[in-house]
Design an enzyme around this catalytic site. Structure first.
Site, PDB file in Angstrom:
ATOM      1  N   GLU A 158      -6.093  16.338   4.530  1.00 33.39           N
ATOM      2  CA  GLU A 158      -6.673  15.476   4.726  1.00 33.39           C
ATOM      3  C   GLU A 158      -7.531  15.044   6.163  1.00 33.39           C
ATOM      4  O   GLU A 158      -7.857  14.950   6.637  1.00 33.39           O
ATOM      5  CB  GLU A 158      -6.761  14.278   4.208  1.00 33.39           C
ATOM      6  CG  GLU A 158      -4.890  13.056   4.622  1.00 33.39           C
ATOM      7  CD  GLU A 158      -5.450  11.561   3.814  1.00 33.39           C
ATOM      8  OE1 GLU A 158      -6.406  11.846   3.830  1.00 33.39           O
ATOM      9  OE2 GLU A 158      -4.561  11.928   3.017  1.00 33.39           O
ATOM     10  N   CYS A 205      -4.309  11.936  -0.371  1.00 31.35           N
ATOM     11  CA  CYS A 205      -2.053  12.294  -0.213  1.00 31.35           C
ATOM     12  C   CYS A 205      -2.543  13.005  -1.934  1.00 31.35           C
ATOM     13  O   CYS A 205      -0.958  13.008  -2.042  1.00 31.35           O
ATOM     14  CB  CYS A 205      -1.831  10.685   0.198  1.00 31.35           C
ATOM     15  SG  CYS A 205      -2.677   9.917   1.240  1.00 31.35           S
ATOM     16  N   HIS A 209       5.122   7.762  -4.366  1.00 33.18           N
ATOM     17  CA  HIS A 209       4.496   8.253  -3.041  1.00 33.18           C
ATOM     18  C   HIS A 209       4.108   7.056  -1.652  1.00 33.18           C
ATOM     19  O   HIS A 209       4.242   5.290  -1.473  1.00 33.18           O
ATOM     20  CB  HIS A 209       2.025   8.114  -3.020  1.00 33.18           C
ATOM     21  CG  HIS A 209       1.570   8.357  -1.807  1.00 33.18           C
ATOM     22  ND1 HIS A 209       1.764   9.316  -0.745  1.00 33.18           N
ATOM     23  CD2 HIS A 209       0.365   7.122  -1.736  1.00 33.18           C
ATOM     24  CE1 HIS A 209       1.089   8.782   0.486  1.00 33.18           C
ATOM     25  NE2 HIS A 209       0.069   7.525   0.405  1.00 33.18           N
TER      26      HIS A 209
HETATM   27  N1  CAA Z   1       8.242 -11.443   8.744  1.00 35.66           N
HETATM   28  C1  CAA Z   1       8.362 -10.315   7.960  1.00 35.66           C
HETATM   29  N2  CAA Z   1       7.123 -10.235   7.088  1.00 35.66           N
HETATM   30  C2  CAA Z   1       5.976 -10.364   7.564  1.00 35.66           C
HETATM   31  C3  CAA Z   1       5.719 -11.327   8.667  1.00 35.66           C
HETATM   32  C4  CAA Z   1       6.846 -11.678   9.466  1.00 35.66           C
HETATM   33  N3  CAA Z   1       7.096 -12.036  10.627  1.00 35.66           N
HETATM   34  N4  CAA Z   1       4.191 -11.447   8.773  1.00 35.66           N
HETATM   35  C5  CAA Z   1       3.462 -10.853   8.009  1.00 35.66           C
HETATM   36  N5  CAA Z   1       4.595 -10.176   7.086  1.00 35.66           N
HETATM   37  C6  CAA Z   1       4.796  -9.105   5.601  1.00 35.66           C
HETATM   38  C7  CAA Z   1       3.626  -9.843   4.972  1.00 35.66           C
HETATM   39  O1  CAA Z   1       4.072 -11.052   3.898  1.00 35.66           O
HETATM   40  C8  CAA Z   1       2.999  -8.525   4.215  1.00 35.66           C
HETATM   41  O2  CAA Z   1       3.694  -8.724   2.891  1.00 35.66           O
HETATM   42  P1  CAA Z   1       3.576  -7.891   1.287  1.00 35.66           P
HETATM   43  O3  CAA Z   1       2.256  -7.266   1.323  1.00 35.66           O
HETATM   44  O4  CAA Z   1       4.207  -8.228   0.539  1.00 35.66           O
HETATM   45  O5  CAA Z   1       2.713  -9.703   1.227  1.00 35.66           O
HETATM   46  C9  CAA Z   1       3.633  -7.848   5.259  1.00 35.66           C
HETATM   47  O6  CAA Z   1       4.189  -8.458   6.083  1.00 35.66           O
HETATM   48  C10 CAA Z   1       1.492  -7.091   5.309  1.00 35.66           C
HETATM   49  O7  CAA Z   1       0.859  -8.267   6.281  1.00 35.66           O
HETATM   50  P2  CAA Z   1      -0.509  -8.310   5.655  1.00 35.66           P
HETATM   51  O8  CAA Z   1      -0.722  -8.305   4.665  1.00 35.66           O
HETATM   52  O9  CAA Z   1      -0.908  -9.658   7.003  1.00 35.66           O
HETATM   53  O10 CAA Z   1      -0.929  -7.601   7.064  1.00 35.66           O
HETATM   54  P3  CAA Z   1      -2.542  -6.410   7.399  1.00 35.66           P
HETATM   55  O11 CAA Z   1      -3.149  -7.533   7.582  1.00 35.66           O
HETATM   56  O12 CAA Z   1      -1.974  -5.809   8.844  1.00 35.66           O
HETATM   57  O13 CAA Z   1      -2.683  -5.427   6.722  1.00 35.66           O
HETATM   58  C11 CAA Z   1      -2.229  -3.405   5.896  1.00 35.66           C
HETATM   59  C12 CAA Z   1      -1.437  -4.010   6.121  1.00 35.66           C
HETATM   60  C13 CAA Z   1      -2.519  -3.425   4.858  1.00 35.66           C
HETATM   61  C14 CAA Z   1      -0.892  -2.424   5.637  1.00 35.66           C
HETATM   62  C15 CAA Z   1      -3.007  -2.587   7.407  1.00 35.66           C
HETATM   63  O14 CAA Z   1      -1.616  -1.990   8.399  1.00 35.66           O
HETATM   64  C16 CAA Z   1      -3.655  -0.865   6.960  1.00 35.66           C
HETATM   65  O15 CAA Z   1      -4.798  -1.294   6.357  1.00 35.66           O
HETATM   66  N6  CAA Z   1      -2.905   0.205   7.040  1.00 35.66           N
HETATM   67  C17 CAA Z   1      -4.140   1.272   6.358  1.00 35.66           C
HETATM   68  C18 CAA Z   1      -4.247   1.251   4.659  1.00 35.66           C
HETATM   69  C19 CAA Z   1      -2.833   1.823   4.018  1.00 35.66           C
HETATM   70  O16 CAA Z   1      -1.937   2.521   4.809  1.00 35.66           O
HETATM   71  N7  CAA Z   1      -3.218   2.185   2.921  1.00 35.66           N
HETATM   72  C20 CAA Z   1      -2.466   3.000   2.110  1.00 35.66           C
HETATM   73  C21 CAA Z   1      -2.781   4.407   2.376  1.00 35.66           C
HETATM   74  S1  CAA Z   1      -3.742   4.828   0.699  1.00 35.66           S
HETATM   75  C22 CAA Z   1      -2.490   5.761   1.090  1.00 35.66           C
HETATM   76  O17 CAA Z   1      -1.741   6.572   1.390  1.00 35.66           O
HETATM   77  C23 CAA Z   1      -3.765   7.708   0.231  1.00 35.66           C
HETATM   78  C24 CAA Z   1      -3.899   8.528   0.793  1.00 35.66           C
HETATM   79  O18 CAA Z   1      -4.618   9.175  -0.126  1.00 35.66           O
HETATM   80  C25 CAA Z   1      -4.597   8.382   2.254  1.00 35.66           C
END
Ligand code: CAA
Length: 384
Positions: free
Chosen positions: A79, A111, A233
């Site tokens: 992609e 993916c 994945h």
């Molecule tokens: N210590 C330990 N853990 C902590 C923490 C700390 N101090 N602070 C936060 N966390 C944890 C949270 O509890 C959370 O855990 P859970 O998911 O188990 O609840 C985790 O860290 C992430 O925290 P947030 O949800 O608050 O984080 P965020 O708002 O920054 O978003 C994300 C995280 C959604 C993954 C973001 O990084 C994102 O949008 N990434 C891109 C999207 C992505 O990668 N999607 C998958 C792609 S789909 C794919 O791969 C298919 C394809 O075809 C492309």
């Protein structure tokens, strides 16, 4: 006739950033990135590297003259394609010195691309006894500096030769799949970086896994006890953990402990590399093969591509699989990388070659590179 993965090769760019340093630079608690997201390092490609050069590198690491002679099909799942018309596969014909009686093309479905390629390769080899197929996953995962997705970036490529009498993984032709029109992740043609509804994407991913696991059990009359390992994945390793956790309490404690233990072996490389998009599941497979697999194990593989397509299929690890993998080469590739500072990574991120660029080969460290952009055509070379 047994058909499956006979060879598997891997390429990762030779620079990385440290995730704890990234967290500090973004004023985030490092535990959020290392535990909450589940990553340690993130691969950073050079400006003269792209989906084509990385695909060439992973395939070059495994292909022999004998393989090239037997190939009838080349599929690249990506992609991160560099052209809306010409496929990444076409560029590889020269770089890999492949014979021209090959059907070569590219598949895009987020993916899921490499899995679509793998299943098509299975069909091709079934219909063309004696022929082999080359399937390559290659991607640069980019969300942008200081975005929530930044910690889930990465880059790299996995190449697989599919043949009869495979030495690594026999594909069992047992598979269930599903597709729904979902807006969880997209990258419009004008944009170098992806847009994602990250948390929604997690929900859809887990829902697809649960739906497909129900379908798989019903269709093939099996339970979790028929598998010792489930591979997921893993764009970031916490995502696979979320799917695995849905089995807690639904399978015996012993089975859950075994699946969790094997999952840990499968995410070692991803923690070190980051997101490979369509290669992520296959980097997990490679990590498991190097760090934990045993002959004759039954594996279940969950492939997911946003948008969204999911597939759950099984395979059996072959006796002697370890002799078909160059473990030292793979570990050396991972161990001998150079760390970049966050400031240098940010600077390099902004570099984008324009029409008229000529890359000086003296500045190139990798074997395959973008040498020139002439009349808006990207041209590639191999260092000798
Ligand atoms: N210590 C330990 N853990 C902590 C923490 C700390 N101090 N602070 C936060 N966390 C944890 C949270 O509890 C959370 O855990 P859970 O998911 O188990 O609840 C985790 O860290 C992430 O925290 P947030 O949800 O608050 O984080 P965020 O708002 O920054 O978003 C994300 C995280 C959604 C993954 C973001 O990084 C994102 O949008 N990434 C891109 C999207 C992505 O990668 N999607 C998958 C792609 S789909 C794919 O791969 C298919 C394809 O075809 C492309």
């Amino acid at each position: 006739m047994d058909i499956g993965i006979d060879k598997i090769g891997f390429y990762v760019p030779q620079n990385y950033i440290d995730i704890v340093e990234l967290a500090k630079a973004r004023d985030v608690d490092p535990d959020k990135f290392t535990i909450g997201i589940g990553q340690d390092k993130q691969a950073v490609p050079k400006p003269y590297q792209d989906a084509v050069t990385m695909a060439a590198s992973s395939a070059d690491s495994i292909l022999t003259a004998e393989d090239k002679k037997d190939l009838g099909l080349l599929i690249v799942g990506t992609e991160s394609s560099i052209d809306e018309s010409k496929s990444t596969a076409a560029f590889l014909m020269d770089l890999l010195e492949l014979p021209e009686d090959i059907r070569a093309f590219e598949i895009k479905q987020a993916c899921f691309g490499a899995t679509a390629g793998l299943q098509s390769a299975f069909d091709f080899v079934s219909l063309n006894p004696g022929k082999k197929a080359l399937v390559i996953a290659t991607d640069i995962a980019r969300y942008g500096i200081k975005t929530p997705g930044e910690v889930t970036q990465g880059a790299g490529s996995v190449a697989m030769v599919i043949s009869e009498n495979p030495r690594i993984l026999k594909l069992e032709h047992k598979s269930v799949y599903m597709t729904r029109n979902i807006g969880d992740f997209w990258r419009p043609t004008f944009s170098k970086t992806a847009f994602a509804r990250g948390k929604f994407s997690n929900q859809v991913y887990v829902d697809f896994f649960q739906t497909l696991w129900q379908k798989y059990q019903a269709k093939f009359d099996v339970t979790a006890n028929d598998f010792s390992t489930m591979l997921f994945h893993i764009p970031y390793t916490k995502m696979g953990t979320k799917a695995l956790r849905t089995l807690e309490g639904k399978v015996s404690d012993e089975k859950y402990a075994e699946l969790t233990d094997h999952y840990q072996a499968s995410i070692k490389f991803s923690r070190e590399v980051g997101n490979l998009y369509t290669g992520s599941l296959y980097l997990g497979l490679l990590s498991y093969l190097v760090n934990g697999a045993r002959p004759n194990e039954e594996l279940l593989l969950f492939s997911y591509g946003s948008g969204a397509v999911g597939e759950l299929y099984s395979g059996q690890i072959q006796p002697g699989f370890d002799k078909a993998i160059n473990k030292d080469k793979i570990l050396n590739l991972l161990d001998n990388r150079q760390k970049m500072s966050i400031a240098d990574y940010e600077k390099m991120y902004q570099v984008e070659y324009q029409n008229g660029t000529i890359v000086d080969p003296k500045t190139v460290q990798e074997k395959f590179y973008l040498s020139e952009i002439k009349e808006n055509e990207r041209l590639y070379k191999k260092l000798n």
